[in-house]
Design an enzyme around this catalytic site. Structure first.
Site, mmCIF file in Angstrom:
data_model
loop_
_atom_site.group_PDB
_atom_site.id
_atom_site.type_symbol
_atom_site.label_atom_id
_atom_site.label_comp_id
_atom_site.label_asym_id
_atom_site.label_seq_id
_atom_site.Cartn_x
_atom_site.Cartn_y
_atom_site.Cartn_z
ATOM 1 N N GLU A 65 0.885 -1.177 0.000
ATOM 2 C CA GLU A 65 0.000 0.000 0.000
ATOM 3 C C GLU A 65 0.913 1.215 0.000
ATOM 4 O O GLU A 65 1.487 1.564 1.028
ATOM 5 C CB GLU A 65 -0.886 0.003 1.251
ATOM 6 C CG GLU A 65 -1.807 -1.193 1.390
ATOM 7 C CD GLU A 65 -2.902 -1.213 0.342
ATOM 8 O OE1 GLU A 65 -3.180 -0.160 -0.256
ATOM 9 O OE2 GLU A 65 -3.456 -2.292 0.115
ATOM 10 N N CYS A 116 -2.448 9.528 2.653
ATOM 11 C CA CYS A 116 -2.094 8.877 1.378
ATOM 12 C C CYS A 116 -3.177 9.095 0.345
ATOM 13 O O CYS A 116 -2.891 9.272 -0.835
ATOM 14 C CB CYS A 116 -1.835 7.387 1.601
ATOM 15 S SG CYS A 116 -3.191 6.521 2.396
#
Ligand code: NDP
Length: 496
Positions: A243, A277
């Site tokens: 990720e 993010c």
């Protein structure tokens, strides 16, 4: 020992974590050398049979107990996160709530998603029955970042645990206290065995975890580190889920509700001081509504408070990121962009006030690279199709957002990303029923939801012969006549 606030240091074999605004001590944790990392993995491995053997129902009971503990002590954990990362308490509470939601869903749904199931056999192997099992990997290594020190690791580890794995977790050097709190609180509800453990230290401890013999590695962090993690794990063919970073775009079409769009944009771009993010870092707004949208965003962002306590925007957690933010703003302006709010003078370490930039060239760092600060570029486009083309022009592909009515769903489908929110921002991360993960430089593999449970289990295919074969194909005892019948059957079944 004197260090700048928020900069992690090693002192007397311990990792020392401090608040980025005040320098107040958040915690000290023994640094794990490679042998200690391997020992932690070995101890977790020794607990795997017990944890996997509990079965779905008993793991569910224990994970739901942990969920209840997290919910009942949400204020304590939020205060610790605020103390260690500078994150505003309200942001920490929202983050922990999302993590709780994932623990709840993983606990309740692991059996449904991963239980053993019969699979229909097909005509060519009709004499066999078949079933599918999802078996845990064993020990899963989890490496996490500091920006969402609860949600990012929990989004991997609760799915790994629910699937029957044990976990060794390397928190970021900027958030070890929060990481240790998670481990200690889990041990309160699962005291029997070291099912979930932490190892602390700098990046090299993460590298040691990659090489420690874990059976799978779940990484959340920057794209550059993701590549290093994948290279380390490749040495032992350890599977990874990565990720990584993002540069998410928001598209505002002409028929969007502009008040709602501006509100969501300001939240999506500036929450957690932009250290998100899936934060909105770029907005593409169609010409007809561009100026009104910019006005609304500036008005809303200009009202936000910046400071240590009770402010909307806290300090930048990682002090060295401040120079990156400053450089992106300065470069954007040097190259013809305009700051309609904030600007270079908004950078006042450890704080950065909201900065909204317009007319920034598409090849500027502020448009292409992760800024990871409370900044946003807004660029004008002729129509939504141009907005999609610009949104898709980067190697990153994590999330995204579309505001509009008539074409919103179509535009959302065309954004090259793992997730997208229509008429909101960031919402997909809290939707535990949905998978989460990126494409391209944002990584691969999925956490959350049913796909997230399957990410932490190996599928195992089992066939069982239940009678003689009408067409014995898979034996040397087959005769030429039987082979002839196989040829005929292939033509009848598949030849049209
Ligand atoms: P980093 O990549 O710097 O670090 C992530 C983790 O990896 C930390 O625990 C770090 O340890 C560890 N690490 C560092 N070097 C190595 C190595 N060689 N081998 C193994 N592990 C290593 O990211 P940040 O912590 O700065 O987090 C911010 C980044 O994370 C941003 O790019 C953001 O977009 C991304 N992110 C992605 C998310 C997603 O779901 N896609 C969610 C949240 C953040 P240490 O801290 O000790 O250096």
């Amino acid at each position: 020992m004197t260090t700048a606030p928020g900069v992690p240091t090693i002192d007397d074999g311990e990792l020392v974590s401090t608040n980025p605004a005040t320098g107040e001590l958040a915690g000290r944790f023994p640094v794990a050398d490679p042998a200690a990392v391997t020992r932690a993995v070995d101890r977790a491995r020794a607990a795997t049979d017990w944890w996997a053997g509990l079965g779905f129902a008993s793991r569910r009971t224990r994970l739901l107990r942990w969920r209840a503990l997290l919910a009942n002590r949400i204020s304590e954990l939020a205060a610790l996160s605020h103390r260690e990362t500078g994150k505003p308490i309200a942001d920490a509470v929202v983050e922990i709530l999302a993590a709780i939601e994932h623990v709840d869903w993983a606990a309740r749904n692991a059996k449904r998603v991963l239980r053993r199931r019969r699979v229909r056999s097909r005509l060519v192997l009709v004499e066999h029955s078949a079933h599918l099992e999802y078996q845990p990997y064993g020990v899963v290594g989890v490496i996490g970042p500091w920006n969402y020190p609860v949600l990012t690791p929990v989004g991997s580890l609760c799915y790994a645990l629910a699937a029957g794995n044990t976990v060794v977790f390397k928190p970021s050097e900027y958030s070890p206290a929060v990481g240790q709190w998670l481990v200690d609180s889990f041990a309160e509800v699962v005291p029997e065995q070291p099912v979930f453990r932490a190892v602390h230290g700098l990046g090299e401890v993460g590298a040691a975890l990659c090489r420690s013999g874990v059976d799978k590695l779940a990484f959340t962090g920057s794209t550059a580190t993701a590549k290093r993690v994948m290279a380390s794990c490749a040495e032992s063919l350890t599977p990874v889920v990565l990720e990584a970073g993002g540069k998410d775009a928001m598209i505002v079409d002409a028929d969007a509700d502009l008040d709602a769009a501006a509100d969501a944009c300001v939240w999506g771009a500036l929450t957690n001081a932009g250290q998100t993010c899936i934060g909105i870092e770029r907005a593409y707004v169609v010409d007809a509504v561009h100026d009104t949208f910019v006005e609304k965003v500036v008005a809303k962002a200009g009202r936000l408070t910046v400071g240590a306590d009770d402010a909307d925007i806290g300090p930048i957690t990682m002090p060295r990121q401040i120079e990156v933010i400053r450089q992106h703003i300065t470069d954007a302006i040097d190259r013809g962009g305009r700051a309609v709010l904030g600007g270079p003078e908004a950078v006042q370490p450890p704080y950065v006030r909201p900065t909204i930039l317009v007319e920034v060239p598409e090849d500027a760092d502020a448009v292409r690279e992760e800024t990871f600060g409370p900044t946003l570029t807004i660029n004008r486009v002729a129509d939504a199709d141009e907005a999609v083309a610009r949104a898709n022009a980067l190697p990153y592909g994590l999330g995204g957002s579309v505001f509009g009515r008539r074409r919103a769903t179509e535009l959302a489908a065309r954004i090259r990303s793992g997730m997208v929110a229509v008429n909101s921002t960031l919402t997909f991360v809290g939707m535990s029923t949905l998978p989460f993960g990126g494409v391209g430089d944002s990584g691969f593999g999925r956490i959350h939801g049913a796909d997230g449970l399957r990410e932490f289990a190996r599928s195992k295919a089992v066939t069982r012969r239940r009678g003689p074969s009408p067409l014995p194909a898979m034996t040397f005892a087959r005769t030429p006549a039987q082979v002839e019948r196989i040829v005929k059957m292939a033509r009848i079944l598949y030849g049209r």
